[in-house]
Structures are given as C-alpha cells and as structure tokens.
Design a protein around this motif. Structure first.
Motif, PDB file in Angstrom:
ATOM      1  N   SER A 185     -75.041 -94.211  49.024  1.00  0.00           N
ATOM      2  CA  SER A 185     -74.561 -94.165  47.647  1.00  0.00           C
ATOM      3  C   SER A 185     -74.145 -95.562  47.182  1.00  0.00           C
ATOM      4  CB  SER A 185     -73.365 -93.218  47.539  1.00  0.00           C
ATOM      5  OG  SER A 185     -72.724 -93.383  46.288  1.00  0.00           O
ATOM      6  N   PRO A 186     -74.891 -96.136  46.222  1.00  0.00           N
ATOM      7  CA  PRO A 186     -74.494 -97.455  45.707  1.00  0.00           C
ATOM      8  C   PRO A 186     -73.089 -97.431  45.105  1.00  0.00           C
ATOM      9  CG  PRO A 186     -76.713 -96.890  44.967  1.00  0.00           C
ATOM     10  CD  PRO A 186     -76.143 -95.667  45.622  1.00  0.00           C
ATOM     11  N   LYS A 187     -72.738 -96.330  44.465  1.00  0.00           N
ATOM     12  CA  LYS A 187     -71.414 -96.225  43.843  1.00  0.00           C
ATOM     13  C   LYS A 187     -70.313 -96.267  44.905  1.00  0.00           C
ATOM     14  CE  LYS A 187     -68.911 -93.348  40.553  1.00  0.00           C
ATOM     15  NZ  LYS A 187     -68.934 -92.132  39.746  1.00  0.00           N
ATOM     16  N   GLN A 188     -70.488 -95.511  46.002  1.00  0.00           N
ATOM     17  CA  GLN A 188     -69.485 -95.506  47.059  1.00  0.00           C
ATOM     18  C   GLN A 188     -69.439 -96.850  47.786  1.00  0.00           C
ATOM     19  OE1 GLN A 188     -69.659 -92.110  49.664  1.00  0.00           O
ATOM     20  NE2 GLN A 188     -69.780 -90.667  47.960  1.00  0.00           N
ATOM     21  N   MET A 189     -70.595 -97.472  47.985  1.00  0.00           N
ATOM     22  CA  MET A 189     -70.611 -98.792  48.626  1.00  0.00           C
ATOM     23  C   MET A 189     -69.904 -99.823  47.745  1.00  0.00           C
ATOM     24  SD  MET A 189     -71.684 -98.873  51.671  1.00  0.00           S
ATOM     25  CE  MET A 189     -71.710-100.654  51.810  1.00  0.00           C
ATOM     26  N   LEU A 190     -70.133 -99.776  46.438  1.00  0.00           N
ATOM     27  CA  LEU A 190     -69.441-100.702  45.528  1.00  0.00           C
ATOM     28  C   LEU A 190     -67.931-100.481  45.588  1.00  0.00           C
ATOM     29  CD1 LEU A 190     -71.763-100.835  42.396  1.00  0.00           C
ATOM     30  CD2 LEU A 190     -71.092-102.740  43.860  1.00  0.00           C
ATOM     31  N   THR A 191     -67.511 -99.217  45.632  1.00  0.00           N
ATOM     32  CA  THR A 191     -66.087 -98.909  45.732  1.00  0.00           C
ATOM     33  C   THR A 191     -65.515 -99.497  47.016  1.00  0.00           C
ATOM     34  OG1 THR A 191     -66.399 -96.877  44.466  1.00  0.00           O
ATOM     35  CG2 THR A 191     -64.403 -97.036  45.784  1.00  0.00           C
ATOM     36  N   GLY A 241     -61.767-106.158  48.798  1.00  0.00           N
ATOM     37  CA  GLY A 241     -61.497-107.425  48.130  1.00  0.00           C
ATOM     38  C   GLY A 241     -62.679-108.373  48.167  1.00  0.00           C
ATOM     39  N   ASP A 242     -63.867-107.838  48.461  1.00  0.00           N
ATOM     40  CA  ASP A 242     -65.083-108.655  48.500  1.00  0.00           C
ATOM     41  C   ASP A 242     -65.791-108.604  47.159  1.00  0.00           C
ATOM     42  OD1 ASP A 242     -64.722-109.392  51.190  1.00  0.00           O
ATOM     43  OD2 ASP A 242     -65.639-107.514  51.864  1.00  0.00           O
ATOM     44  N   LYS A 243     -66.621-109.590  46.929  1.00  0.00           N
ATOM     45  CA  LYS A 243     -67.327-109.694  45.652  1.00  0.00           C
ATOM     46  C   LYS A 243     -68.711-109.036  45.771  1.00  0.00           C
ATOM     47  CE  LYS A 243     -68.901-113.030  42.263  1.00  0.00           C
ATOM     48  NZ  LYS A 243     -69.108-114.437  41.951  1.00  0.00           N
ATOM     49  N   PRO A 244     -68.988-108.021  44.925  1.00  0.00           N
ATOM     50  CA  PRO A 244     -70.311-107.404  44.974  1.00  0.00           C
ATOM     51  C   PRO A 244     -71.377-108.354  44.429  1.00  0.00           C
ATOM     52  CG  PRO A 244     -68.946-106.349  43.294  1.00  0.00           C
ATOM     53  CD  PRO A 244     -68.111-107.390  43.968  1.00  0.00           C
ATOM     54  N   GLY A 245     -72.620-108.044  44.723  1.00  0.00           N
ATOM     55  CA  GLY A 245     -73.723-108.821  44.176  1.00  0.00           C
ATOM     56  C   GLY A 245     -74.019-108.407  42.756  1.00  0.00           C
ATOM     57  N   LYS A 246     -75.036-109.021  42.176  1.00  0.00           N
ATOM     58  CA  LYS A 246     -75.449-108.696  40.806  1.00  0.00           C
ATOM     59  C   LYS A 246     -76.901-108.249  40.821  1.00  0.00           C
ATOM     60  CE  LYS A 246     -71.760-109.808  38.423  1.00  0.00           C
ATOM     61  NZ  LYS A 246     -71.002-108.784  37.751  1.00  0.00           N
ATOM     62  N   ASN A 247     -77.175-107.171  40.103  1.00  0.00           N
ATOM     63  CA  ASN A 247     -78.546-106.709  39.935  1.00  0.00           C
ATOM     64  C   ASN A 247     -79.288-107.735  39.093  1.00  0.00           C
ATOM     65  OD1 ASN A 247     -80.808-105.370  38.504  1.00  0.00           O
ATOM     66  ND2 ASN A 247     -80.142-103.603  39.690  1.00  0.00           N
ATOM     67  N   ASP A 283     -81.936-107.477  37.287  1.00  0.00           N
ATOM     68  CA  ASP A 283     -82.422-107.001  35.989  1.00  0.00           C
ATOM     69  C   ASP A 283     -81.289-106.637  35.042  1.00  0.00           C
ATOM     70  OD1 ASP A 283     -85.060-107.290  36.878  1.00  0.00           O
ATOM     71  OD2 ASP A 283     -85.054-105.271  37.741  1.00  0.00           O
ATOM     72  N   THR A 284     -80.349-105.803  35.522  1.00  0.00           N
ATOM     73  CA  THR A 284     -79.302-105.291  34.633  1.00  0.00           C
ATOM     74  C   THR A 284     -78.050-106.171  34.617  1.00  0.00           C
ATOM     75  OG1 THR A 284     -78.297-103.937  36.370  1.00  0.00           O
ATOM     76  CG2 THR A 284     -80.080-102.934  35.066  1.00  0.00           C
ATOM     77  N   LYS A 285     -77.937-107.083  35.577  1.00  0.00           N
ATOM     78  CA  LYS A 285     -76.764-107.964  35.719  1.00  0.00           C
ATOM     79  C   LYS A 285     -75.486-107.189  36.037  1.00  0.00           C
ATOM     80  CE  LYS A 285     -79.333-111.453  34.596  1.00  0.00           C
ATOM     81  NZ  LYS A 285     -80.293-111.768  35.598  1.00  0.00           N
ATOM     82  N   GLU A 286     -75.628-105.921  36.437  1.00  0.00           N
ATOM     83  CA  GLU A 286     -74.465-105.126  36.823  1.00  0.00           C
ATOM     84  C   GLU A 286     -74.178-105.339  38.304  1.00  0.00           C
ATOM     85  OE1 GLU A 286     -74.979-101.061  35.726  1.00  0.00           O
ATOM     86  OE2 GLU A 286     -75.385-101.543  33.626  1.00  0.00           O
ATOM     87  N   ASP A 287     -72.961-104.966  38.728  1.00  0.00           N
ATOM     88  CA  ASP A 287     -72.589-105.088  40.134  1.00  0.00           C
ATOM     89  C   ASP A 287     -73.561-104.294  41.000  1.00  0.00           C
ATOM     90  OD1 ASP A 287     -70.502-106.699  39.499  1.00  0.00           O
ATOM     91  OD2 ASP A 287     -68.942-105.176  39.755  1.00  0.00           O
ATOM     92  N   SER A 288     -73.833-104.837  42.186  1.00  0.00           N
ATOM     93  CA  SER A 288     -74.812-104.229  43.070  1.00  0.00           C
ATOM     94  C   SER A 288     -74.343-104.303  44.518  1.00  0.00           C
ATOM     95  CB  SER A 288     -76.151-104.955  42.917  1.00  0.00           C
ATOM     96  OG  SER A 288     -77.068-104.518  43.876  1.00  0.00           O
ATOM     97  N   ALA A 289     -74.772-103.295  45.295  1.00  0.00           N
ATOM     98  CA  ALA A 289     -74.529-103.275  46.739  1.00  0.00           C
ATOM     99  C   ALA A 289     -75.878-103.269  47.446  1.00  0.00           C
ATOM    100  CB  ALA A 289     -73.702-102.053  47.118  1.00  0.00           C
ATOM    101  N   ASP A 290     -76.790-104.111  46.971  1.00  0.00           N
ATOM    102  CA  ASP A 290     -78.147-104.144  47.517  1.00  0.00           C
ATOM    103  C   ASP A 290     -78.158-104.842  48.880  1.00  0.00           C
ATOM    104  OD1 ASP A 290     -77.747-106.763  46.800  1.00  0.00           O
ATOM    105  OD2 ASP A 290     -79.420-106.884  45.420  1.00  0.00           O
ATOM    106  N   ARG A 291     -79.334-104.890  49.463  1.00  0.00           N
ATOM    107  CA  ARG A 291     -79.491-105.442  50.814  1.00  0.00           C
ATOM    108  C   ARG A 291     -79.009-106.888  50.898  1.00  0.00           C
ATOM    109  NH1 ARG A 291     -83.267-107.892  54.262  1.00  0.00           N
ATOM    110  NH2 ARG A 291     -83.279-106.950  56.319  1.00  0.00           N
ATOM    111  N   TYR A 309     -70.391-103.842  57.153  1.00  0.00           N
ATOM    112  CA  TYR A 309     -71.567-104.247  56.375  1.00  0.00           C
ATOM    113  C   TYR A 309     -72.817-104.301  57.256  1.00  0.00           C
ATOM    114  CZ  TYR A 309     -68.132-105.401  52.809  1.00  0.00           C
ATOM    115  OH  TYR A 309     -67.115-105.333  51.901  1.00  0.00           O
ATOM    116  N   GLN A 310     -72.692-104.836  58.461  1.00  0.00           N
ATOM    117  CA  GLN A 310     -73.840-104.869  59.368  1.00  0.00           C
ATOM    118  C   GLN A 310     -74.195-103.461  59.831  1.00  0.00           C
ATOM    119  OE1 GLN A 310     -75.847-107.588  60.094  1.00  0.00           O
ATOM    120  NE2 GLN A 310     -77.121-105.904  60.831  1.00  0.00           N
ATOM    121  N   ILE A 311     -73.190-102.629  60.053  1.00  0.00           N
ATOM    122  CA  ILE A 311     -73.435-101.241  60.454  1.00  0.00           C
ATOM    123  C   ILE A 311     -74.218-100.531  59.352  1.00  0.00           C
ATOM    124  CG2 ILE A 311     -72.307 -99.010  60.839  1.00  0.00           C
ATOM    125  CD1 ILE A 311     -70.080-100.625  62.302  1.00  0.00           C
ATOM    126  N   ASN A 312     -73.851-100.777  58.096  1.00  0.00           N
ATOM    127  CA  ASN A 312     -74.566-100.152  56.981  1.00  0.00           C
ATOM    128  C   ASN A 312     -76.007-100.642  56.906  1.00  0.00           C
ATOM    129  OD1 ASN A 312     -75.305-100.144  53.818  1.00  0.00           O
ATOM    130  ND2 ASN A 312     -74.011 -98.394  54.371  1.00  0.00           N
TER     131      ASN A 312
END
Length: 189
Positions: A21-27, A33-39, A41-49, A63-66
C-alpha cells in the motif's frame, strides 16, 4: 440532552500493515521523520522503489525488508504462481506435469512470444549477480532424455531492415551488431 465525560472501552479490528500500500508506506515514512520521494508525473509524495532504495541507506532495516518483500512477491506472482497453475492443470487433466509453451509472433514487431505460459520474461543471472528471477529460471529443467531450448533473435529488427533494403553491407553490420560497430569506430579498432 446533557453533556457528560465518560470512560468508554471501544473495540476495533485493526487491519494488518500492507507493504504494497503506497498510502501506508507513505504514512510509515512520514512517521519515521523521513522525506518521501516525488512522483515524476504528478509531483505528489511517493514511496516508489527509488525512494525506498534511498531510505534504505538511512540505516532503518524496514526499507530494505520492504524492497526484498517486493522482489519476492514480483517473482512469485510473475513466474511461480502462473507456472504452478499450469503444472496443476496438466496433472488434473491426467498429463505429465510439464509446461510446453506455445511459440507465437503476437507482438506488432513480429518478435517471438510465448503463451501457455509466457516464459519470455524469465531472466537469467547476469554477470554472476544473484537475483530472484534468475534463481527461478534455474528451476526450469528438461525432462530426462529431453532438451531445453533457448531461442533468441538478437537484433532481429536491423536484420529485417537490411533484408528489405537488400543491402549486404547493412546486413553484415546487423549481424555484427550496431553497438559493437559504433564502439569499434569510436575506439578506432
């Protein structure tokens, strides 16, 4: 109607954490206290690879476990589950538990493709680096007395172009490989 303060016990069903779940990973990322990435295309917060790879360097092992979980799930859903379904179907129909992919030319460029099951994407360990997909590939073996064939039309498009142009020099270049030709030209070899 009267307003009262009262201690109340409430019960709820807490759903398990879903690492897909990208939403749960972002949460989780924000809660750490870490900074999420940015998509891109949409420039929204992302929890991508890429974000998880960057955050794995923070020392938080989750993070490595995920990332490892995602890799295992990809191999399982792409290779293992469909192949086992096919083998189970063969057994249920009273046949040998083997897969016999059907060769097609379904893509628009006339490339080889396989169906029932699609084994085209089963990759090898490259450069002796271990990867899960390459590990799955080692599970595919020929039956006793049979051979396992691997077929590849490397650079088929340049060959087709050369054939249609009826240009022997271009066909020779296509056989040698255009990348090798350019590299040898640059290196003056």
């Amino acid at each position: 109607v009267e307003l009262q303060d009262r201690l109340v016990t409430r019960w709820f069903w807490q759903e398990p954490f879903n690492p897909d779940s990208p939403k749960q990973m972002l949460t989780y990322i924000r809660a750490q206290g870490d900074k999420p990435g940015k998509n891109k295309d949409t420039k929204e917060d992302s929890a991508d690879r890429e974000t998880l790879i960057r955050l794995a360097r923070t020392g938080n092992p989750f993070y490595q476990i995920n990332l490892d979980y995602r890799a295992v799930k990809k191999v399982d859903s792409t290779y293992a589950v469909p192949t086992m379904r096919r083998v189970d179907r063969e057994i249920a129909e009273g046949r040998e538990p083997r897969i016999h992919p059907i060769v097609t030319f379904r893509p628009s460029m006339g490339r080889l493709s396989y169906v029932s099951p699609n084994i085209t994407n089963v990759v090898a360990d490259k450069d002796n680096r271990k990867n899960l997909a390459g590990g799955f590939r080692k599970c595919i073996v020929a039956a006793p007395g049979c051979r396992l064939l691997e077929v590849d039309y490397a650079g088929i498009e340049p060959h087709e172009v050369g054939w249609f142009m009826r240009d022997p020099t271009y066909l020779r270049l296509a056989r040698l490989g255009s990348h090798g030709f350019v590299a040898s030209h640059v290196l003056k070899r």
